[in-house]
Design a protein around this motif. Sequence first.
Motif, PDB file in Angstrom:
ATOM      1  N   GLY A 391       0.816  -1.207   0.000  1.00  9.04           N
ATOM      2  CA  GLY A 391       0.000   0.000   0.000  1.00  9.04           C
ATOM      3  C   GLY A 391       0.849   1.255   0.000  1.00  9.04           C
ATOM      4  N   ALA A 392       1.958   1.232   0.748  1.00  5.36           N
ATOM      5  CA  ALA A 392       2.856   2.389   0.783  1.00  5.36           C
ATOM      6  C   ALA A 392       3.468   2.647  -0.590  1.00  5.36           C
ATOM      7  N   VAL A 393       3.891   1.591  -1.255  1.00  4.88           N
ATOM      8  CA  VAL A 393       4.479   1.745  -2.591  1.00  4.88           C
ATOM      9  C   VAL A 393       3.446   2.287  -3.577  1.00  4.88           C
ATOM     10  N   VAL A 394       2.227   1.743  -3.531  1.00  3.18           N
ATOM     11  CA  VAL A 394       1.177   2.159  -4.464  1.00  3.18           C
ATOM     12  C   VAL A 394       0.833   3.633  -4.275  1.00  3.18           C
ATOM     13  N   THR A 395       0.605   4.050  -3.030  1.00  2.00           N
ATOM     14  CA  THR A 395       0.248   5.448  -2.794  1.00  2.00           C
ATOM     15  C   THR A 395       1.400   6.384  -3.138  1.00  2.00           C
ATOM     16  N   LEU A 398       1.527   6.481  -7.103  1.00  2.00           N
ATOM     17  CA  LEU A 398       0.365   7.102  -7.748  1.00  2.00           C
ATOM     18  C   LEU A 398       0.182   8.563  -7.383  1.00  2.00           C
ATOM     19  N   LEU A 399       0.509   8.918  -6.132  1.00  2.00           N
ATOM     20  CA  LEU A 399       0.137  10.241  -5.642  1.00  2.00           C
ATOM     21  C   LEU A 399       1.304  11.155  -5.293  1.00  2.00           C
ATOM     22  N   PHE A 400       2.482  10.583  -4.981  1.00  2.00           N
ATOM     23  CA  PHE A 400       3.564  11.425  -4.466  1.00  2.00           C
ATOM     24  C   PHE A 400       4.919  11.133  -5.108  1.00  2.00           C
ATOM     25  N   GLY A 411      -3.116  14.991  -3.233  1.00  2.00           N
ATOM     26  CA  GLY A 411      -2.738  13.589  -3.080  1.00  2.00           C
ATOM     27  C   GLY A 411      -3.141  13.038  -1.727  1.00  2.00           C
ATOM     28  N   ILE A 412      -2.976  13.840  -0.661  1.00  2.00           N
ATOM     29  CA  ILE A 412      -3.370  13.399   0.671  1.00  2.00           C
ATOM     30  C   ILE A 412      -4.878  13.138   0.728  1.00  2.00           C
ATOM     31  N   SER A 413      -5.667  14.034   0.162  1.00  2.00           N
ATOM     32  CA  SER A 413      -7.116  13.835   0.158  1.00  2.00           C
ATOM     33  C   SER A 413      -7.514  12.600  -0.645  1.00  2.00           C
ATOM     34  N   LEU A 414      -6.877  12.392  -1.800  1.00  2.00           N
ATOM     35  CA  LEU A 414      -7.185  11.201  -2.599  1.00  2.00           C
ATOM     36  C   LEU A 414      -6.788   9.922  -1.861  1.00  2.00           C
ATOM     37  N   MET A 415      -5.731  10.003  -1.077  1.00  2.00           N
ATOM     38  CA  MET A 415      -5.323   8.848  -0.284  1.00  2.00           C
ATOM     39  C   MET A 415      -6.410   8.486   0.721  1.00  2.00           C
TER      40      MET A 415
END
Length: 452
Positions: A391-395, A398-400, A411-415
Amino acid sequence: MEMEPQKFSIAVDADHKATQFRPLSLSSPHMRAFHLAWLSLFSCFFSTFSIPPLLPIIRQDLNLSPTDVGTAGIAAFAGSIISRLAMGPACDLFGPRLASATLSLVTAPILLSAAFISSPLSFILLRFFVGFSLANFVANQFWMSSMFSGCTVGLANGVSAGWANVGSGLTQLVMPVIFSILNTNFNLSQSTSWRAAFVVPAIFQAMMALMVLAYGQDLPDGKYRKHKKLPNKDSNDTGVFLNGITNYRGWVLGLTYGFCFGVELTMDNIIAEYFYDRFGVNMETAGVIAASFGFANWVSRPTGGVVSDKLGRRFGMKGRLWGLWVVQTVAGLLCIWLGRVDSLWGSVVVMCGFSFFVQAASGLTFGVVPFVSKRSMGVISGMTGSGGTVGAVVTQLLLFSGSTKFSTETGISLMGVMMIVSTLTLTTIHFPQWGGMFCAPSFDHQDYHPLA
């Protein structure tokens, strides 16, 4: 429930697992195993996250680009994914004590090799292999599940992992101090100082591994290998692995854990930079804010374990699952809010609430894990633990990753949205003897009392 106070200094069940949790006790074997487990994992978190606090110096010394730094962070999580998957079967085969200590003794010298790295590639490889030590989390949870009964295993798992996770916060404060002492008091160059600083976490990790070997005990009744030789113990190791890997509940818990603990790991990577860039605080203040996020584990994750056990005693497995869903959903809503708050103190307040709930969700997750499969507990623990780093790798990607069109706050909100959606999969979990969130048990199992 059969008690044997004459053999143990703490109340136990018929399997000699502790039905009480006394964190201020050092009684053997239950509480001694607890303290060895959390301190050993604490040393691994301290080692793995000892590198980010020194990145400003390391980045300058090795001429690292932002892409190199980001890739190295992802590499640390990738290494943890591989090792956590392997740690589960290793615990099933050799026991948590030997598996944990061996991994710590292997990875501690890798951290010392920081003295010899001189290129971005070597730095990325260093973070990849040091990240392997985080697999000790699986051994930690396996060990607690082997020592504590169902009525208190959630609390034992939560406190053990929660206290250990504080290492990721403490190292943010300690490593810069060690570097400063070496650089100023011993008149070492900056390049030599940051390399020498890693001697401290490496020695700490190795010492804890030796203590686990010397003073630890796998099971209430003795060594794990001896236990495996008993006639009623399933010796088909392939069957143990397949039994675990084909259990869909392990995959669901791995997914939900990926968006509570995985989100926590991602926040550890970005939170200091987020406050530094968005609100213009200095690096020291940003570091204190980042450290406070990790320090919350001291109470938040254990609280999740306590809540899971209390709900389990009152409502059975349905209570544990509903508790996890509610807490992680609230964490997701706070994560969405965190990305939308545009004031410094408002963000700090929301971050504190978010840190508590997201870490408590991790404790609640491992309040369910020990009940998925007694036979393949190590495999299930490994699958769930690996889900956290996946999950850490994916977020992160994708977001950061720096290549996306999203701002950090977006990105934080989408997370947070991803957290809420992933947690809905808990509705699919059903245990024949206990039921699920909406379903009753498939059969009446009156003689079985897992939460008593």
